[in-house]
Design a protein around this motif. Structure first.
Motif, PDB file in Angstrom:
ATOM      1  N   UNK A   1       0.615  -1.033  -0.155  1.00 44.99           N
ATOM      2  CA  UNK A   1       0.012   0.535   0.505  1.00 44.99           C
ATOM      3  C   UNK A   1       0.761   1.609   0.401  1.00 44.99           C
ATOM      4  N   UNK A   2       1.568   1.596   0.717  1.00 42.63           N
ATOM      5  CA  UNK A   2       3.227   2.921   0.475  1.00 42.63           C
ATOM      6  C   UNK A   2       3.030   2.722  -0.564  1.00 42.63           C
ATOM      7  N   UNK A   3       3.847   2.056  -1.310  1.00 45.69           N
ATOM      8  CA  UNK A   3       4.119   1.734  -2.382  1.00 45.69           C
ATOM      9  C   UNK A   3       3.688   2.525  -3.562  1.00 45.69           C
ATOM     10  N   UNK A   4       2.399   2.018  -3.756  1.00 45.81           N
ATOM     11  CA  UNK A   4       0.817   2.080  -4.455  1.00 45.81           C
ATOM     12  C   UNK A   4       1.215   3.834  -4.293  1.00 45.81           C
ATOM     13  N   UNK A   5       0.402   4.028  -2.471  1.00 48.04           N
ATOM     14  CA  UNK A   5       0.427   5.571  -2.176  1.00 48.04           C
ATOM     15  C   UNK A   5       0.963   6.329  -2.428  1.00 48.04           C
ATOM     16  N   UNK A   6       2.566   5.806  -2.353  1.00 47.06           N
ATOM     17  CA  UNK A   6       3.843   7.216  -2.767  1.00 47.06           C
ATOM     18  C   UNK A   6       4.029   7.748  -4.349  1.00 47.06           C
ATOM     19  N   UNK A   7       3.438   6.750  -5.180  1.00 52.13           N
ATOM     20  CA  UNK A   7       3.815   6.933  -6.031  1.00 52.13           C
ATOM     21  C   UNK A   7       2.139   7.105  -7.015  1.00 52.13           C
ATOM     22  N   UNK A   8       0.950   7.883  -6.585  1.00 52.40           N
ATOM     23  CA  UNK A   8       0.315   8.207  -6.969  1.00 52.40           C
ATOM     24  C   UNK A   8      -0.382   7.369  -7.796  1.00 52.40           C
TER      25      UNK A   8
ATOM     26  N   UNK B   1      10.772  -1.695   0.803  1.00 52.30           N
ATOM     27  CA  UNK B   1      11.078  -1.079  -0.627  1.00 52.30           C
ATOM     28  C   UNK B   1      12.145  -0.961  -0.758  1.00 52.30           C
ATOM     29  N   UNK B   2      12.371  -0.109  -2.509  1.00 54.52           N
ATOM     30  CA  UNK B   2      12.173  -0.478  -3.881  1.00 54.52           C
ATOM     31  C   UNK B   2      13.505   0.169  -3.784  1.00 54.52           C
ATOM     32  N   UNK B   3      14.341   0.155  -4.795  1.00 51.31           N
ATOM     33  CA  UNK B   3      15.826   1.152  -4.746  1.00 51.31           C
ATOM     34  C   UNK B   3      14.992   2.462  -4.917  1.00 51.31           C
ATOM     35  N   UNK B   4      16.229   3.823  -4.868  1.00 52.45           N
ATOM     36  CA  UNK B   4      15.689   4.681  -5.469  1.00 52.45           C
ATOM     37  C   UNK B   4      16.361   4.962  -6.869  1.00 52.45           C
ATOM     38  N   UNK B   5      16.993   4.080  -7.749  1.00 55.12           N
ATOM     39  CA  UNK B   5      17.940   4.436  -8.714  1.00 55.12           C
ATOM     40  C   UNK B   5      17.018   4.369 -10.341  1.00 55.12           C
ATOM     41  N   UNK B   6      15.721   3.462  -9.793  1.00 54.48           N
ATOM     42  CA  UNK B   6      15.436   2.594 -10.982  1.00 54.48           C
ATOM     43  C   UNK B   6      14.387   3.521 -11.576  1.00 54.48           C
ATOM     44  N   UNK B   7      14.066   3.379 -12.839  1.00 58.56           N
ATOM     45  CA  UNK B   7      13.725   4.817 -14.030  1.00 58.56           C
ATOM     46  C   UNK B   7      12.624   3.541 -15.008  1.00 58.56           C
TER      47      UNK B   7
ATOM     48  N   UNK C   1      17.233 -12.073  -6.870  1.00 58.76           N
ATOM     49  CA  UNK C   1      18.215 -11.473  -8.372  1.00 58.76           C
ATOM     50  C   UNK C   1      16.521  -9.796  -8.841  1.00 58.76           C
ATOM     51  N   UNK C   2      15.274 -10.103  -8.914  1.00 57.39           N
ATOM     52  CA  UNK C   2      15.038  -8.242  -9.257  1.00 57.39           C
ATOM     53  C   UNK C   2      16.018  -7.230  -8.088  1.00 57.39           C
ATOM     54  N   UNK C   3      16.000  -7.315  -6.475  1.00 55.58           N
ATOM     55  CA  UNK C   3      16.745  -6.405  -5.930  1.00 55.58           C
ATOM     56  C   UNK C   3      17.959  -6.151  -6.672  1.00 55.58           C
ATOM     57  N   UNK C   4      18.832  -7.109  -7.110  1.00 52.60           N
ATOM     58  CA  UNK C   4      20.588  -6.724  -7.234  1.00 52.60           C
ATOM     59  C   UNK C   4      19.984  -5.765  -9.419  1.00 52.60           C
ATOM     60  N   UNK C   5      19.279  -6.527  -9.430  1.00 52.12           N
ATOM     61  CA  UNK C   5      18.887  -5.425 -10.894  1.00 52.12           C
ATOM     62  C   UNK C   5      18.431  -4.343 -10.371  1.00 52.12           C
ATOM     63  N   UNK C   6      17.654  -4.213  -9.242  1.00 50.44           N
ATOM     64  CA  UNK C   6      16.991  -2.600  -8.652  1.00 50.44           C
ATOM     65  C   UNK C   6      18.200  -1.854  -8.352  1.00 50.44           C
ATOM     66  N   UNK C   7      19.321  -2.073  -7.883  1.00 48.81           N
ATOM     67  CA  UNK C   7      20.204  -1.722  -7.436  1.00 48.81           C
ATOM     68  C   UNK C   7      21.474  -1.783  -8.336  1.00 48.81           C
ATOM     69  N   UNK C   8      21.827  -2.813  -9.820  1.00 47.01           N
ATOM     70  CA  UNK C   8      22.952  -2.351 -10.815  1.00 47.01           C
ATOM     71  C   UNK C   8      22.042  -1.288 -11.672  1.00 47.01           C
ATOM     72  N   UNK C   9      21.159  -1.287 -11.883  1.00 48.62           N
ATOM     73  CA  UNK C   9      20.688  -1.054 -13.512  1.00 48.62           C
ATOM     74  C   UNK C   9      21.026  -0.096 -13.749  1.00 48.62           C
TER      75      UNK C   9
END
Length: 705
Positions: free
Chosen positions: A31-38, A143-149, A162-170
C-alpha cells in the motif's frame, strides 16, 4: 494454456489481504508503494475490524469485496493460502499474488493442486510481486531502490533477490519487474507472452532456475522474437552434474546445464553467465535490439593492448571476429593512411591527426557486408583525470559522429568495471551508442545482439503404420523385461530394438553355458567375441567379462571359463545369465553414440569418440531429439572424431561421415519414441571403417524404467 496476465500488470482495482492496522506487514508495504507513487488504481484493504488502513476504507471480508476486482495481494501465511485462494476465486477476483513461503509438504501440495485447476490467475507463491514502472504500479512488499527509473527493459525472475540485484545495479530504464517465485501456476512464459506485445518493452531479461514447460517457454520466446523484441537468459544452478550412478557412459558425461544449453540454442535464445553480463546485455539490447546473423565483430580503440585483449575475450566467449575485406583495407588506406587496417584497429598507433580519420574508418568498417557490429574499446572511468578526459574527447567525438548514419550496432565498452564518467555516458547515449563497463561483460553483451536461428524439427517423421508397429513392439519388449524385474535390457532385446530402427549391429546370440556355445558357435562363425550376459553388470569389459579374438572351439571353451572366473571374483553377487557370442568386428575408428532421457526437455542424443577411454577423451557433441542426418553430421563435425574422419594429418583415409550420421539420426528417432521408457542408451564402441565410413555396433547398454 496461456493465461492473460493483464489484470496483474495493469489492475484497475486492487484488494490487499494481510495489511495490518497496527503494525508493519507486507500488505502495508505494498500500500505504501502504491500510494507514494500516486497510483490511480482503486485500493481496497481487507481487514476484519479496522475501518481504515493507511487512510483507505476497508471491507471486513473477501466476500464483501465489490465486483470486478482485478487483483488481490494476498499477504497471508502459507497455511492460509488455499483457503484465501478459494475465497478469492469464489468472489470472482481475476488474479492474485501470494508472497508466502515455507509451505509444509501437505499445504504445498494442496495449494499447487488448487492453482493448477483455478480459473483465477495465481502468481507465486514465494515471490516478491511485480512492479510496473510505466504505470506507477509497485505491487512489491518491500522498499524499492531509488535508482530505478522507467524505461524499455522488462525483467522476469524466479528469485526475488535477483530483482533486488537488478534494481540496485541497472543503469538502464525498466518497464516491468516480475518475480514469479515457485510458479505454482503462472510461469515466466505467461509474462513473456504478455510482454511480447507491450509497447513499453523493447528487451526482456530473465533469471531462471528451472523451466517446467519447455514447449510453452519456446512458444513464448518465438512470440517475443516475432514481435521484434529482444530476449536474453541468465540460467542459474548450472553446477549440478549428472548422477554419478548413471550406468551409461553418455549419461555420466552430461548434465542439466547441457540440456538447458541445447534448449536455448535450439530456440535461438542468447544466454549470459552472471548479473554483470545480464546488465550489459540488456543495456545494449534496449538500444540495438536483436537480429539474426553471424554476429561478426569488429573491434576498434586507441590502445593496442586493450583491443588485443578484447579480441582474446571475444574468442573465449565464442564470438566471431570479422575479417576485413580488400574493400575495407583499401578505403581505410584512403581515409586513415597511417592506421593498420586489420581487426582489431588501433587508432592510437597514429599520433598525426591528419593521418587518422576515425569516423571515416568506422564508416568503412560498418559499410562492409562481412561485418555485423562494432565494439569501441575506450577508457571512460569516472575517475579519469581532466587531461585524460580532454585527450579522449577527440576519439569519443569521432565515434559519436560515426554513429549518426550507422545502420549497424556500435557499442562502447569501458575496459574495467569502474563506474562510467557521467559526461562520457551522456555523450555516447545521446548519439545512440550504449556504453557498458568491463571488457568481458561488454563483449558478451554485444554478442547477444546476434541471435541464432530457431531450429526447425527437420527430423520429424509422420507416424506411419510401420512406425507405430515398430514403436509398439519395442515397448512390448521393454514391458516384458520390466515385468521380469530387469532394469537393463538383455542383449537380445536391445539388438532387436536397434535393428527395428535401422541401426546396424554385429550378429550375436546368447547361450546358457559352454556346451550350448559349442553347439551354436557355427551360427555366428569364428572369429568371435565372447561376453558375459548379466542383468547385474553394465560395463562388462571392466570386470573381465569380455574376451576378443576367439578363433576355435578350444579358445571358446577357455574364454567362457576365464570370463566365469573373472566375473565371479570381481562381482561375486552378480548373477551370470549366460554368454553372448558375437561376430568379431574390427574398425579403424571407435565412436560412441547414445542418448539420455532429460525430462521435461525430451531426450539428449550424443556422438563422439568411443572406446574404453570414452570418459577420459571426453569428446562428445549433443543435440535434442529428433535429429536429421544433416543435424548429426554437424554434430560429428564438432568433435575430435569428426576431425579424424576428415583425414586429420593423414592418420587415416578421409572417411564418409554419412553412415555414422544416419545411425545417430535413426537413434534419435528411437530416442523420441522410447525416451520415456529407455532412460539411457549407450552404443560403445561403434566401429567405423576408414574411407567408406561403414559402421557396426559392437556393444549396447540400455537402462529402462
Amino acid at each position: 494454456m496461456t493465461r492473460d496476465v493483464s489484470s496483474l500488470i495493469r489492475p484497475a482495482t486492487i484488494a490487499v489481504i494481510g495489511a495490518s492496522a497496527r503494525k508493519r506487514a507486507q500488505g502495508n508495504a505494498v500500500i505504501d508503494n502504491l500510494l507514494s507513487r500516486n497510483c490511480k488504481s482503486r485500493i481496497i484493504p481487507v481487514h476484519r475490524s479496522a475501518e481504515t488502513i493507511q487512510g483507505l476504507a476497508t471491507v471486513p471480508t473477501i466476500e464483501n469485496l465489490p465486483d470486478n476486482v482485478d487483483l488481490a495481494i494476498a499477504s497471508v501465511p502459507a497455511a492460509a493460502a488455499v483457503e484465501t485462494a478459494q475465497a478469492l476465486e469464489k468472489r470472482g477476483v481475476k488474479s492474485a499474488i501470494f508472497f508466502a513461503s515455507g509451505f509444509s509438504q501437505e499445504d504445498g501440495d494442496a495449494f499447487r493442486s488448487l492453482a493448477a485447476e483455478s480459473a483465477m490467475n495465481i502468481q507465486g507463491p514465494n515471490c516478491m510481486g511485480l512492479i510496473n514502472l510505466n504505470d506507477g504500479l509497485f505491487l512489491y512488499p518491500a522498499t524499492t531502490s531509488s535508482k530505478i527509473r522507467a524505461g524499455k527493459v522488462a525483467f522476469i525472475a524466479q528469485s526475488g533477490s535477483a530483482a533486488i540485484t537488478l534494481m540496485n545495479s541497472a543503469e538502464f530504464g525498466i518497464s516491468k519487474i516480475i518475480t514469479v517465485g515457485s510458479e505454482f501456476q503462472l510461469t515466466a512464459a505467461d509474462y513473456m507472452n504478455w510482454l511480447a506485445t507491450d509497447e513499453d518493452t523493447a528487451a526482456i531479461g530473465i533469471v531462471l532456475e528451472a523451466i517446467k514447460d519447455p514447449d510453452a517457454f519456446a512458444r513464448a520466446a518465438r512470440r517475443v522474437f516475432e514481435n521484434g523484441k529482444s530476449l536474453v537468459i541468465l540460467k542459474v544452478g548450472n553446477s549440478t552434474i549428472g548422477s554419478a550412478a548413471t550406468l551409461a557412459h553418455t549419461g555420466s558425461m552430461t548434465s542439466d546445464a547441457d540440456t538447458y544449453r541445447l534448449f536455448f540454442n535450439a530456440n535461438g535464445i542468447p544466454t549470459v553467465a552472471d548479473y554483470d553480463e545480464l546488465n550489459a546485455a540488456l543495456e545494449i539490447l534496449s538500444r540495438h535490439g536483436q537480429r539474426q546473423g553471424k554476429g561478426r565483430l569488429a573491434i576498434v580503440g586507441i590502445s593496442g593492448g586493450q583491443t588485443a585483449l578484447a579480441c582474446d575475450v571475444a574468442t573465449t566467449a565464442g564470438i566471431e571476429l570479422a575479417h576485413f575485406s580488400d574493400a575495407v583495407i583499401r578505403r581505410m588506406g584512403q581515409v586513415s593512411p597511417g592506421t593498420l587496417a586489420q581487426n582489431p584497429v588501433d587508432f592510437g598507433s597514429v599520433t598525426d591527426e591528419a593521418a587518422r580519420d576515425i569516423a571515416g574508418s568506422v564508416k568503412a568498417i560498418l559499410d562492409d557486408d562481412g561485418i555485423d557490429m562494432l565494439a569501441v574499446i575506450q577508457d571512460c572511468q569516472a575517475g579519469l583525470h581532466e587531461k585524460s578526459l580532454e585527450s579522449y574527447s577527440t576519439p569519443i567525438d569521432a565515434y559519436c559522429r560515426s554513429a549518426l548514419g550507422a545502420t549497424k550496432p556500435i557499442v562502447a565498452i569501458s575496459a574495467t568495471s569502474e563506474e562510467i564518467h557521467p559526461d562520457i555516458r551522456a555523450k555516447f547515449e545521446n548519439h545512440g551508442i550504449p556504453i557498458v563497463s568491463g571488457l568481458r561483460e561488454g563483449i558478451v553483451g554485444i554478442g547477444t545482439i546476434s541471435r541464432l536461428p530457431v531450429r526447425m524439427d527437420t527430423a520429424e517423421t509422420p507416424e506411419t503404420p510401420q512406425a507405430l508397429s515398430r514403436k509398439s513392439h519395442a515397448l512390448s519388449l521393454i514391458r516384458k523385461e520390466l515385468e521380469s524385474g530387469r532394469f537393463q535390457l538383455t542383449p537380445e532385446s536391445s539388438l532387436e530394438i536397434l535393428t527395428a530402427y535401422g541401426i546396424p549391429t554385429s550378429p550375436s546370440l546368447i547361450v546358457r553355458n559352454a556346451d550350448e556355445a559349442m553347439e551354436r558357435s557355427a551360427e555366428i562363425a569364428f572369429p568371435l567375441v565372447v561376453k558375459v550376459a548379466s542383468k547385474d553388470i553394465a560395463h562388462r569389459s571392466e570386470l573381465g567379462g569380455v574376451v576378443l579374438g576367439v578363433c576355435d572351439m578350444d579358445e571358446l571353451s577357455a574364454a567362457i571359463a576365464r570370463i566365469t572366473e573373472s566375473v565371479s571374483a570381481a562381482a561375486p553377487s552378480a548373477q551370470i545369465d549366460g554368454y553372448e557370442l558375437q561376430r568379431e568386428v574390427r574398425g579403424d575408428l571407435e565412436a560412441v553414440a547414445g542418448f539420455v532421457s532429460s525430462p521435461p526437455f525430451g531426450v539428449k542424443v550424443m556422438v563422439g569418440t568411443g572406446g574404453t577411454l570414452v570418459e577420459l577423451t571426453d569428446d562428445l557433441a549433443m543435440g535434442l531429439a529428433p535429429l536429421s542426418v544433416a543435424d548429426t553430421q554437424a554434430l560429428i563435425a564438432q568433435t575430435k572424431l569428426g576431425k579424424r574422419m576428415d583425414g586429420y594429418r593423414n592418420l587415416i583415409a578421409k572417411t564418409d561421415t554419412r553412415p555414422l550420421a544416419e545411425l545417430v539420426s535413426n537413434l534419435s528417432l528411437m530416442a523420441r519414441d522410447l525416451g520415456n521408457r529407455i532412460t539411457s542408451c549407450d552404443l560403445n564402441p561403434v566401429m567405423i571403417h576408414a574411407g567408406s565410413g561403414e559402421v557396426a555396433i559392437v556393444d549396447v547398454l540400455m537402462t529402462v524404467k
